[in-house]
Design an enzyme around this catalytic site. Structure first.
Site, mmCIF file in Angstrom:
data_model
loop_
_atom_site.group_PDB
_atom_site.id
_atom_site.type_symbol
_atom_site.label_atom_id
_atom_site.label_comp_id
_atom_site.label_asym_id
_atom_site.label_seq_id
_atom_site.Cartn_x
_atom_site.Cartn_y
_atom_site.Cartn_z
ATOM 1 N N LYS A 8 8.053 8.037 11.296
ATOM 2 C CA LYS A 8 6.610 8.111 11.570
ATOM 3 C C LYS A 8 6.247 7.100 12.668
ATOM 4 O O LYS A 8 5.502 7.412 13.590
ATOM 5 C CB LYS A 8 5.851 7.834 10.269
ATOM 6 C CG LYS A 8 4.387 7.536 10.422
ATOM 7 C CD LYS A 8 3.597 8.806 10.286
ATOM 8 C CE LYS A 8 2.137 8.707 10.576
ATOM 9 N NZ LYS A 8 1.491 7.447 10.465
ATOM 10 N N HIS A 24 6.599 6.099 1.625
ATOM 11 C CA HIS A 24 7.462 4.952 1.292
ATOM 12 C C HIS A 24 8.477 5.334 0.208
ATOM 13 O O HIS A 24 9.619 4.891 0.241
ATOM 14 C CB HIS A 24 6.625 3.789 0.759
ATOM 15 C CG HIS A 24 5.695 3.192 1.761
ATOM 16 N ND1 HIS A 24 4.335 3.375 1.725
ATOM 17 C CD2 HIS A 24 5.931 2.392 2.835
ATOM 18 C CE1 HIS A 24 3.773 2.727 2.710
ATOM 19 N NE2 HIS A 24 4.702 2.125 3.418
ATOM 20 N N GLN A 32 2.147 -9.457 13.245
ATOM 21 C CA GLN A 32 2.029 -8.158 13.909
ATOM 22 C C GLN A 32 0.594 -7.631 13.941
ATOM 23 O O GLN A 32 0.358 -6.498 14.318
ATOM 24 C CB GLN A 32 2.994 -7.135 13.316
ATOM 25 C CG GLN A 32 2.720 -6.681 11.908
ATOM 26 C CD GLN A 32 3.877 -5.857 11.353
ATOM 27 O OE1 GLN A 32 4.878 -6.385 10.915
ATOM 28 N NE2 GLN A 32 3.750 -4.540 11.378
ATOM 29 N N SER A 69 -0.048 9.052 5.700
ATOM 30 C CA SER A 69 -0.402 7.711 6.141
ATOM 31 C C SER A 69 -1.415 7.160 5.154
ATOM 32 O O SER A 69 -2.231 7.918 4.611
ATOM 33 C CB SER A 69 -1.023 7.780 7.537
ATOM 34 O OG SER A 69 -1.807 6.635 7.786
ATOM 35 N N ALA A 124 0.854 -1.192 0.000
ATOM 36 C CA ALA A 124 0.000 0.000 0.000
ATOM 37 C C ALA A 124 0.894 1.248 0.000
ATOM 38 O O ALA A 124 0.749 2.161 0.810
ATOM 39 C CB ALA A 124 -0.954 0.007 1.193
ATOM 40 N N LEU A 125 1.817 1.251 -0.942
ATOM 41 C CA LEU A 125 2.864 2.281 -0.949
ATOM 42 C C LEU A 125 2.309 3.675 -1.230
ATOM 43 O O LEU A 125 1.407 3.840 -2.052
ATOM 44 C CB LEU A 125 3.929 1.938 -1.998
ATOM 45 C CG LEU A 125 4.620 0.573 -1.844
ATOM 46 C CD1 LEU A 125 5.702 0.426 -2.916
ATOM 47 C CD2 LEU A 125 5.216 0.380 -0.457
ATOM 48 N N GLY A 172 10.983 4.414 8.710
ATOM 49 C CA GLY A 172 10.505 5.794 8.862
ATOM 50 C C GLY A 172 10.338 6.214 10.322
ATOM 51 O O GLY A 172 9.966 5.406 11.173
#
Ligand code: PAF
Length: 254
Positions: free
Chosen positions: A128, A17, A41, A164, A12-13, A126
């Site tokens: 983020k 990214h 995860q 995001s 889902a780039l 990242g």
């Protein structure tokens, strides 16, 4: 052996990214990007099933940004056996880990497996996901994993919202409400009491539901005290049922 820079992703780039790929290219001519939605995860099976997957679009984007190799392994390739889980320790169950039991254990376990396959010299993550980045750096250091971790700065849209893949679910009104997050961080950076300032600004937006707002010591991830030199503020919360994360460096001395 030639240097290799690695960008691990779950697909889902988006532009965030692509900035990781750009940074990876400045470290090595050989950039490998992985796309793997790691079941370990996701503590919530529905969330895992709903996770956006568009391999063809991702491949095109990653190639156009300059990734040389795109690797999208299957679950069996990564976990041919029952994996032994790597523990993210105490910090793994704080903040982002509070409602996501085992999330960071799953992240460390997959990063270990990905590193063993790709054998990179550098790996880019990242800022983020600041807690994730911290835990990966700590695990690499403590276990002498022979990979240099590169931190990539968080990317914002022009209005200040941190990029995001979830932002598209906000809608126009939600997006306006979400801007309170970066506004709170900017106000905190100018304040003598960043924690109170963040809370005050965030409380002014009824559309924002706070999960946590903290100021941490960047070296230890402990809550910062008056004598902490390098501090960072982190905010997590919801707008319109969409969970948003952001962070900003507050003071840097060293
Ligand atoms: O940040 C992510 O996209 C994932 O947590 C990572 C690091 C690729 C591990 O699955």
């Amino acid at each position: 052996m030639k240097d290799r820079a690695f960008v691990p992703t779950m697909g889902a780039l988006h532009a965030g990214h692509l900035s990781l790929i750009e940074l990876a290219k400045s470290y090595s001519d050989e950039v490998v990007l992985s796309i793997f939605v790691n079941p370990l995860q996701f503590e919530n099976k529905e969330d895992l099933a709903k996770y956006p997957r568009d391999l063809d679009a991702d491949k095109k984007l990653a190639m156009s940004a300059g990734a040389m190799q795109i690797w999208a392994p299957t679950v069996d390739e990564i976990y041919p056996d029952e994996p032994s889980i790597i523990s993210a320790g105490k910090l793994g169950s704080k903040y982002e880990g509070v409602n996501r039991a085992g999330h960071f254990d799953g992240v460390l376990t997959v990063v270990d497996r990905l590193f063993k396959h790709v054998q990179p010299t550098y790996a880019v993550f990242g800022e983020k996901d600041f807690q994730q980045l911290f835990l990966i750096k700590q695990w690499v250091q403590e276990n002498k994993v022979p990979v240099q971790i590169i931190s990539a700065p968080l990317i914002r849209d022009q209005d200040g919202l941190a990029l995001s893949s979830r932002n598209i679910r906000l809608g126009d009104e939600g997006r306006k409400s979400a801007l309170v997050i970066s506004q709170a961080l900017l106000a905190a950076r100018e304040s003598r009491d960043p924690h109170s300032t963040m809370l005050e600004v965030l409380a002014s937006e009824p559309g924002f539901k706070l999960d946590y707002a903290i100021v941490i010591d960047e070296e230890s991830f402990e809550e910062a005290s008056a004598s902490t030199l390098n501090t960072r503020a982190l905010i997590a919360g919801w707008v319109n049922g969409v969970r948003l994360l952001d962070n900003m460096q507050m003071s840097v001395v060293a």
